[in-house]
Design a protein around this motif. Sequence first.
Motif, PDB file in Angstrom:
ATOM      1  N   ARG A 177       0.827  -1.217   0.000  1.00 40.41           N
ATOM      2  CA  ARG A 177       0.000   0.000   0.000  1.00 40.41           C
ATOM      3  C   ARG A 177       0.857   1.260   0.000  1.00 40.41           C
ATOM      4  N   GLU A 199       1.794   7.997   3.067  1.00 39.43           N
ATOM      5  CA  GLU A 199       2.028   7.434   1.747  1.00 39.43           C
ATOM      6  C   GLU A 199       3.405   7.854   1.259  1.00 39.43           C
ATOM      7  N   ASN A 208      -9.064   4.343   4.965  1.00 42.66           N
ATOM      8  CA  ASN A 208      -9.626   5.546   4.348  1.00 42.66           C
ATOM      9  C   ASN A 208     -10.035   5.288   2.901  1.00 42.66           C
ATOM     10  N   ASP A 209     -10.166   4.007   2.490  1.00 45.01           N
ATOM     11  CA  ASP A 209     -10.472   3.802   1.080  1.00 45.01           C
ATOM     12  C   ASP A 209     -11.920   3.399   0.808  1.00 45.01           C
ATOM     13  N   TRP A 210     -12.801   3.570   1.788  1.00 43.57           N
ATOM     14  CA  TRP A 210     -14.237   3.374   1.529  1.00 43.57           C
ATOM     15  C   TRP A 210     -14.814   4.633   0.873  1.00 43.57           C
ATOM     16  N   THR A 211     -15.952   4.474   0.224  1.00 42.24           N
ATOM     17  CA  THR A 211     -16.578   5.633  -0.420  1.00 42.24           C
ATOM     18  C   THR A 211     -17.995   5.832   0.123  1.00 42.24           C
ATOM     19  N   THR A 265      -5.859  13.235   3.992  1.00 37.62           N
ATOM     20  CA  THR A 265      -6.412  11.926   3.608  1.00 37.62           C
ATOM     21  C   THR A 265      -6.864  11.094   4.799  1.00 37.62           C
TER      22      THR A 265
END
Length: 258
Positions: free
Chosen positions: A8, A30, A240-243, A131
């Motif tokens: 990731r 990141e 944090n990658d859900w929408t 983010t």
Amino acid sequence: MQSIDAPRKLLIVKHEEIKGFMPAMTMPYEVEDASAITALAPGDLINSTLVVFSNGAHLSNIKRVGSAPLEHPPADAPMPAASSGFELLKPGEAVPSGSFVDQDGRKRSFGDFTGAPVVMTFIYTKCPLPTFCPLMDRHFATLQKTLQADPALKAVRLVTVSFDPATDTPAVLKAHARTLNADLTRWTFLTGDRDAVDRFAARFGVSVSRAMSDPRDISHNLRTVIVAANGTLAKVYTGNDWTPEQVLTDLRGLGIGD
Ligand SMILES: [Cu+2]
């Protein structure tokens, strides 16, 4: 640097104060270039530049400058023993009531929401990285818009819990709610006794640690959950990658509005 998630492109870094931007803190970052971290190991000391752009941030120019033994176990240390009251909730299990104070200083318990489906997340308002917590806020603001527009989802409530009660007093949360245009009849902000909040949050897999020297040095992960109208856990989103679209689909799948 505390740990590496190469697939990731993430490093968990304990860093010094970045003058004029953020206090000393331990957070996932990141990296710009995945190949720059393949040779790194936990405990390595690094120098790097944090590049912040409007919707995110990444580390560039990573240079290993030495190594030092880790002070704390890495973030994925085993959960406390089963009898501690911190056990992870499984879908279908009843969410504990907890005890909180809302943005108006009123005493609240999570049980107050029984009868309404709830989407809940955990943040702190001083989180400096776009983010992480601020993205959760933006997603909730997006959810609020759809919930207002869709009569079938009228009953759904939004709850944002702060795990930084020292800073996030009811007044701070109220001001924060205003900047998000939160409709307080639908979206509630909770804070409370720090240990009580930590214990409640831990049941959903939220782990928060604060430095002894500076309680603003907060290291945390992200969890967002759906609690069904009957007060049981329905769904957990990690990271944090859900929408918002995903959450709306899942809410509709619960049969709300039928
Ligand atoms: Cu954060």
